[in-house]
Design an enzyme around this catalytic site. Structure first.
Site, mmCIF file in Angstrom:
data_model
loop_
_atom_site.group_PDB
_atom_site.id
_atom_site.type_symbol
_atom_site.label_atom_id
_atom_site.label_comp_id
_atom_site.label_asym_id
_atom_site.label_seq_id
_atom_site.Cartn_x
_atom_site.Cartn_y
_atom_site.Cartn_z
ATOM 1 N N ASN A 7 0.944 -1.152 -0.132
ATOM 2 C CA ASN A 7 0.003 -0.062 0.005
ATOM 3 C C ASN A 7 0.903 1.236 -0.145
ATOM 4 O OD1 ASN A 7 -1.477 2.196 1.047
ATOM 5 N ND2 ASN A 7 -3.107 0.842 1.657
ATOM 6 N N HIS A 10 1.047 6.239 1.776
ATOM 7 C CA HIS A 10 1.808 7.288 2.393
ATOM 8 C C HIS A 10 3.014 7.837 1.611
ATOM 9 C CE1 HIS A 10 -0.597 6.695 5.776
ATOM 10 N NE2 HIS A 10 -0.283 5.495 6.335
ATOM 11 N N HIS A 43 -5.592 3.779 -1.952
ATOM 12 C CA HIS A 43 -7.118 3.915 -1.405
ATOM 13 C C HIS A 43 -7.375 5.393 -1.904
ATOM 14 C CE1 HIS A 43 -9.708 3.962 2.388
ATOM 15 N NE2 HIS A 43 -10.452 4.377 1.453
ATOM 16 N N ARG A 45 -9.679 7.786 -1.327
ATOM 17 C CA ARG A 45 -10.728 8.208 -0.093
ATOM 18 C C ARG A 45 -11.437 9.304 -0.676
ATOM 19 N NH1 ARG A 45 -9.244 6.355 5.224
ATOM 20 N NH2 ARG A 45 -10.915 7.492 5.854
ATOM 21 N N ARG A 49 -7.488 12.414 0.998
ATOM 22 C CA ARG A 49 -6.192 13.030 1.773
ATOM 23 C C ARG A 49 -4.911 12.535 1.335
ATOM 24 N NH1 ARG A 49 -7.588 9.595 7.461
ATOM 25 N NH2 ARG A 49 -9.655 10.825 6.844
ATOM 26 N N GLU A 70 -8.682 0.660 -3.216
ATOM 27 C CA GLU A 70 -9.563 0.630 -2.257
ATOM 28 C C GLU A 70 -10.393 1.655 -2.426
ATOM 29 O OE1 GLU A 70 -7.501 0.810 1.709
ATOM 30 O OE2 GLU A 70 -6.472 -1.313 1.274
ATOM 31 N N THR A 101 -8.707 2.943 8.330
ATOM 32 C CA THR A 101 -9.861 2.422 8.243
ATOM 33 C C THR A 101 -9.960 1.577 9.551
ATOM 34 O OG1 THR A 101 -9.192 2.211 6.121
ATOM 35 C CG2 THR A 101 -11.095 0.800 6.645
ATOM 36 N N GLU A 151 -11.036 -9.528 2.757
ATOM 37 C CA GLU A 151 -10.046 -9.166 3.327
ATOM 38 C C GLU A 151 -10.241 -9.008 4.830
ATOM 39 O OE1 GLU A 151 -7.182 -6.465 1.445
ATOM 40 O OE2 GLU A 151 -6.575 -5.668 3.314
ATOM 41 N N HIS A 192 -4.132 -4.995 7.783
ATOM 42 C CA HIS A 192 -4.142 -3.528 8.509
ATOM 43 C C HIS A 192 -3.333 -3.712 9.868
ATOM 44 C CE1 HIS A 192 -6.166 0.185 9.386
ATOM 45 N NE2 HIS A 192 -5.746 -0.124 10.801
HETATM 46 N N1 PXP Z 1 -5.949 -3.387 3.863
HETATM 47 C C1 PXP Z 1 -7.042 -2.271 3.929
HETATM 48 C C2 PXP Z 1 -8.416 -2.732 3.290
HETATM 49 C C3 PXP Z 1 -6.698 -1.145 4.336
HETATM 50 O O1 PXP Z 1 -7.786 -0.216 4.356
HETATM 51 C C4 PXP Z 1 -5.553 -0.619 4.978
HETATM 52 C C5 PXP Z 1 -5.328 0.587 5.646
HETATM 53 O O2 PXP Z 1 -5.348 1.727 4.428
HETATM 54 C C6 PXP Z 1 -4.648 -1.668 4.608
HETATM 55 C C7 PXP Z 1 -4.627 -2.822 4.218
HETATM 56 C C8 PXP Z 1 -3.099 -1.402 5.249
HETATM 57 O O3 PXP Z 1 -3.055 -1.039 6.624
HETATM 58 P P1 PXP Z 1 -1.567 -0.709 7.092
HETATM 59 O O4 PXP Z 1 -1.447 0.895 6.614
HETATM 60 O O5 PXP Z 1 -1.922 -0.462 8.704
HETATM 61 O O6 PXP Z 1 -0.761 -1.725 6.794
#
Ligand code: PXP
Length: 240
Positions: A7, A10, A43, A45, A49, A70, A101, A151, A192
């Site tokens: 992901n 960031h 994602h 959003r 953001r 996402e 999330t 997931e 997550h």
């Molecule tokens: N999976 C989903 C569906 C999420 O919403 C997120 C957070 O955006 C993640 C995975 C990744 O989580 P983390 O950034 O805590 O690794």
């Protein structure tokens, strides 16, 4: 071999902090893939953001890159997702004030909407996943909704492990949910709050085939570099 989805939200957060162009999420998507990521997660959003429309559009059009987009249930975002046509979509709950999330979808409350959206994505041949809490009732509902994947939200387990509390009940819950989902032909993913420890722990559950990880990978990369961190996760997912 279990898959690693990286992901890169960031990277966009960091870029946006300056309001300029660096670091570039499009470059990051290609770079993470070349460093071993099996797919890239972003994602889009509702409050934009981090990832912006133009990022999502460009990242979804990169050749030979598997993109997991996402999105929330907002009809504006659903329309955009169909237009960008990612390989995979993961539907997540969204709450304006949350930092990230915070939990899984409320499947019962959103049943009608979800059924319609999943059908739309299926028609476009987009693999659809539902981000849910580890609850057997939600697995049963996901089967009814005919999603391709689920997931499992691993935030609670991650917090218990990090604070050195007893995580056995939560781990067993995730295991039971994964088994039931797999038995009913749902692909099982997890995500997550995951780091090396929690990924190692969950990689022992055979039914989980994909891990989507963001915050820890980007944070750790500041010190050790993205390729090294991705390689370490891939090594963990190779072993059991
Ligand atoms: N999976 C989903 C569906 C999420 O919403 C997120 C957070 O955006 C993640 C995975 C990744 O989580 P983390 O950034 O805590 O690794």
């Amino acid at each position: 071999m279990k898959r690693l989805g990286v992901n890169i939200d960031h990277i966009a957060t960091l870029r946006n902090a300056r309001g300029e162009f660096h670091p570039d999420p499009i470059f990051a998507a290609k770079f993470a893939k070349n460093s071993g990521a099996n797919s890239i997660t972003i994602h889009l959003r509702e409050d934009r953001r981090h990832i912006k429309d133009i990022d999502a559009k460009k990242i979804c059009s990169i050749k030979n890159l598997l993109v997991n987009l996402e999105i929330s249930l907002s009809s504006e975002i659903v329309k955009k997702a169909i237009k960008f046509k990612p390989n995979f979509i993961c539907i997540v709950p969204e709450n304006r004030k949350e930092i990230t999330t915070e939990g899984g979808l409320n499947l019962k409350k959103n049943e009608i909407k979800l059924k319609k959206i999943i059908k739309q994505f299926k028609k476009k041949k987009i693999r659809t996943s539902l981000f849910i809490n580890p609850s057997l009732a939600d697995i049963k509902k996901s089967i009814e909704l005919k999603t391709d994947c689920i997931e499992i939200h691993t935030g609670k387990l991650a917090n218990l492990v990090k604070s050195k509390k007893d995580y056995s009940n939560e781990y067993e819950r995730i295991k039971r949910c994964s088994l039931l989902a797999k038995k009913n032909d749902l692909e099982v993913h997890a995500g997550h709050g995951l780091d090396y420890n929690t990924t190692k722990l969950l990689s022992k559950i055979d039914e989980i085939t994909e891990f989507n990880i963001g915050h820890f990978i980007i944070g750790e990369s500041i010190f050790y570099s993205l390729p090294k961190v991705i390689r370490k996760f891939k090594d963990i997912l190779k072993k059991k």
